[in-house]
Design an enzyme around this catalytic site. Structure first.
Site, PDB file in Angstrom:
ATOM      1  N   ASP A   1       5.012  -3.555   2.826  1.00 51.25           N
ATOM      2  CA  ASP A   1       4.112  -4.692   3.000  1.00 51.25           C
ATOM      3  C   ASP A   1       4.531  -5.595   4.156  1.00 51.25           C
ATOM      4  O   ASP A   1       5.514  -6.345   4.053  1.00 51.25           O
ATOM      5  CB  ASP A   1       4.100  -5.484   1.676  1.00 51.25           C
ATOM      6  CG  ASP A   1       3.352  -6.774   1.778  1.00 51.25           C
ATOM      7  OD1 ASP A   1       3.643  -7.697   0.983  1.00 51.25           O
ATOM      8  OD2 ASP A   1       2.476  -6.877   2.655  1.00 51.25           O
TER       9      ASP A   1
ATOM     10  N   ASP B   1      -1.820  -6.658   8.049  1.00 54.81           N
ATOM     11  CA  ASP B   1      -1.147  -6.635   6.755  1.00 54.81           C
ATOM     12  C   ASP B   1      -1.261  -5.288   6.045  1.00 54.81           C
ATOM     13  O   ASP B   1      -2.301  -4.963   5.460  1.00 54.81           O
ATOM     14  CB  ASP B   1      -1.756  -7.755   5.881  1.00 54.81           C
ATOM     15  CG  ASP B   1      -0.991  -7.926   4.592  1.00 54.81           C
ATOM     16  OD1 ASP B   1      -1.331  -8.837   3.823  1.00 54.81           O
ATOM     17  OD2 ASP B   1      -0.049  -7.146   4.351  1.00 54.81           O
TER      18      ASP B   1
HETATM   19  C1  LIG Z   1      -2.210  -0.950   0.993  1.00 59.90           C
HETATM   20  O1  LIG Z   1      -1.773  -1.017  -0.371  1.00 59.90           O
HETATM   21  C2  LIG Z   1      -2.103  -2.275  -0.878  1.00 59.90           C
HETATM   22  C3  LIG Z   1      -1.450  -2.477  -2.266  1.00 59.90           C
HETATM   23  C4  LIG Z   1      -2.433  -3.183  -3.160  1.00 59.90           C
HETATM   24  C5  LIG Z   1      -2.397  -4.700  -2.929  1.00 59.90           C
HETATM   25  C6  LIG Z   1      -3.215  -5.404  -4.018  1.00 59.90           C
HETATM   26  O2  LIG Z   1      -4.579  -5.031  -3.769  1.00 59.90           O
HETATM   27  C7  LIG Z   1      -2.803  -4.968  -5.423  1.00 59.90           C
HETATM   28  C8  LIG Z   1      -3.708  -4.185  -6.116  1.00 59.90           C
HETATM   29  C9  LIG Z   1      -3.409  -3.746  -7.420  1.00 59.90           C
HETATM   30  C10 LIG Z   1      -2.213  -4.119  -8.045  1.00 59.90           C
HETATM   31  C11 LIG Z   1      -1.300  -4.914  -7.342  1.00 59.90           C
HETATM   32  C12 LIG Z   1      -1.562  -5.348  -6.039  1.00 59.90           C
HETATM   33  C13 LIG Z   1      -0.519  -6.147  -5.399  1.00 59.90           C
HETATM   34  C14 LIG Z   1      -0.325  -7.481  -5.791  1.00 59.90           C
HETATM   35  C15 LIG Z   1       0.703  -8.243  -5.207  1.00 59.90           C
HETATM   36  C16 LIG Z   1       1.583  -7.653  -4.288  1.00 59.90           C
HETATM   37  C17 LIG Z   1       1.377  -6.309  -3.907  1.00 59.90           C
HETATM   38  C18 LIG Z   1       0.356  -5.552  -4.473  1.00 59.90           C
HETATM   39  C19 LIG Z   1      -3.165  -6.953  -3.920  1.00 59.90           C
HETATM   40  C20 LIG Z   1      -4.113  -7.613  -4.922  1.00 59.90           C
HETATM   41  C21 LIG Z   1      -3.994  -9.154  -4.817  1.00 59.90           C
HETATM   42  C22 LIG Z   1      -4.261  -9.624  -3.380  1.00 59.90           C
HETATM   43  N1  LIG Z   1      -3.342  -8.907  -2.527  1.00 59.90           N
HETATM   44  C23 LIG Z   1      -2.255  -9.537  -1.950  1.00 59.90           C
HETATM   45  O3  LIG Z   1      -2.043 -10.736  -2.038  1.00 59.90           O
HETATM   46  C24 LIG Z   1      -1.263  -8.685  -1.171  1.00 59.90           C
HETATM   47  C25 LIG Z   1      -1.231  -9.065   0.320  1.00 59.90           C
HETATM   48  C26 LIG Z   1       0.031  -8.349   0.742  1.00 59.90           C
HETATM   49  N2  LIG Z   1       0.580  -8.924   1.960  1.00 59.90           N
HETATM   50  C27 LIG Z   1       1.001  -8.483  -0.428  1.00 59.90           C
HETATM   51  O4  LIG Z   1       2.009  -9.419  -0.112  1.00 59.90           O
HETATM   52  C28 LIG Z   1       0.171  -8.936  -1.599  1.00 59.90           C
HETATM   53  C29 LIG Z   1      -3.554  -7.425  -2.527  1.00 59.90           C
END
Ligand SMILES: COCCCC[C@@](O)(c1ccccc1-c1ccccc1)[C@@H]1CCCN(C(=O)[C@H]2C[C@@H](N)[C@@H](O)C2)C1
Length: 339
Positions: free
Chosen positions: A38, A224
């Site tokens: 990330d 990102d």
């Molecule tokens: C490409 O793969 C992406 C991974 C999925 C990210 C994500 O979609 C997710 C989906 C399902 C479960 C957990 C998480 C997730 C949640 C927190 C951290 C990492 C993954 C995040 C959902 C919430 C908003 N978002 C971010 O703020 C993210 C923004 C990023 N910079 C992080 O710091 C948090 C993306």
């Protein structure tokens, strides 16, 4: 591509074009974890063995057990990291972390409080922040910085390939130390990062079809790898959605009529003197649910308060189209057309 020639590849898994993650190990003997690499954060955390049974999300994922690792070093300092989706809390530990075959002694967090939403939907266990040290919580030196200080990498860069096709193997690739020509064509266009210590650049505008509609006076774009979608200021994204005839769903998502997808305009991001266009193939997620086709739009509204915002976040759907090189040596980001 192997650690011997100064580059270290990690294959990534692509889950529904929305989650991309790769395997690392922590401890001796190795305990395996799937993590999102990330660029929007700079800490490493994985679920902890001492996570309370209250947190279901801990028990559906791999958990780190320090007592089973002979290289575990106790720390115990409290830890909390804030995401747009809520925060993850735990405590610090230290152990040998292996990424792309390169071992580092790393301070990381064991998560003991992992919110069910959204982590029960996560196909990965934790997050490995690839951001700059000044973004790291508690001033912990990030993994990539520890790897750079070993001087084993040919170049102080890392590159990310995200495949667009869930059947493609691998679903993506992180290369530390260089780029992988197998996954891009043409040359890289580079642009300096806008603010020291963040993977973000100055954007000169966002064009829909032929008309520049947003960010006309310039704005910030965050590149990102940990975001699934493209986010922009809520007001701009709602105008964009109206322009393409998308309707808003309850949880902030948008869908369009699948029959109209072919006629959707391209959305172009003006970065570093070049134009990066996404066509409907890049920004429409075509899914069949219960036998019917749902065409969801991979843009989201997100208002980041000043001084950081207003910003656009270019996530996985952008990176899937534009192979991205993150250059710590020259503090710049490079894009090439992904294959
Ligand atoms: C490409 O793969 C992406 C991974 C999925 C990210 C994500 O979609 C997710 C989906 C399902 C479960 C957990 C998480 C997730 C949640 C927190 C951290 C990492 C993954 C995040 C959902 C919430 C908003 N978002 C971010 O703020 C993210 C923004 C990023 N910079 C992080 O710091 C948090 C993306």
């Amino acid at each position: 591509l192997s650690p011997s020639n100064g580059t270290a590849p990690t294959p990534l898994t692509n889950y529904l074009d929305t989650q991309y993650y790769g395997e690392i190990s922590i401890g001796s003997p190795a305990q395996m974890f799937n993590v999102v690499f990330d660029t929007g954060s700079a800490n490493l955390w994985v679920p902890s063995y001492s996570c309370s049974p209250l947190y279901t999300a801990c028990f559906t994922h791999n958990r780190y057990d320090g007592s089973k690792s002979r290289t575990h070093i106790k720390n115990g300092t409290g830890f909390s990291i804030q995401y747009a989706s809520g925060n993850v809390r735990g405590f610090l530990s230290e152990d040998v972390v292996v990424v792309g075959g390169i071992p580092v002694v790393q301070v990381f967090a064991e998560a003991t409080a992992l919110p069910a939403i959204p982590f029960i939907f996560a196909k990965f266990d934790g997050v490995l922040g690839m951001g700059y040290p000044n973004v790291a919580i508690d001033g912990i030196t990030p993994v990539f910085d520890r790897i750079m200080s070993q001087h084993v990498l040919k170049e102080e860069v890392f590159s990310v390939y995200y495949s667009k096709d869930p059947m493609h193997k691998p679903g993506g690739e992180l290369v530390m130390g260089g780029t992988d020509p197998e996954y891009y064509t043409g040359t890289f266009n580079y642009m300096g990062t806008s603010e020291a210590g963040k993977w973000e650049v100055n954007m000169k505008g966002v064009t829909v079809g032929e008309e520049m509609l947003f960010c006309k006076e310039g704005c910030t774009a965050v590149i990102d790898t940990g975001s699934s979608y493209i986010t922009g200021p809520a007001s701009s994204v709602s105008v964009l959605m109206k322009t393409i005839g998308a309707t808003e769903l309850a949880e902030g998502g948008y869908t369009v009529n699948c029959d109209l997808v072919k006629s959707l305009p391209s959305v172009t991001f003006h970065l570093g003197g070049h134009e990066y266009s996404l066509t409907e193939e890049d920004y429409i997620l075509w899914q069949s649910q219960f036998g019917e086709d749902i065409c969801s739009v991979t843009f989201r509204g997100l208002d980041v308060p000043p001084p950081t915002g207003p910003i656009w976040i270019l996530g996985a759907n952008f990176i899937a189209r534009y192979y991205t090189e993150f250059d710590r040596r020259n503090n710049r980001i490079g894009f090439a057309t992904a294959v």
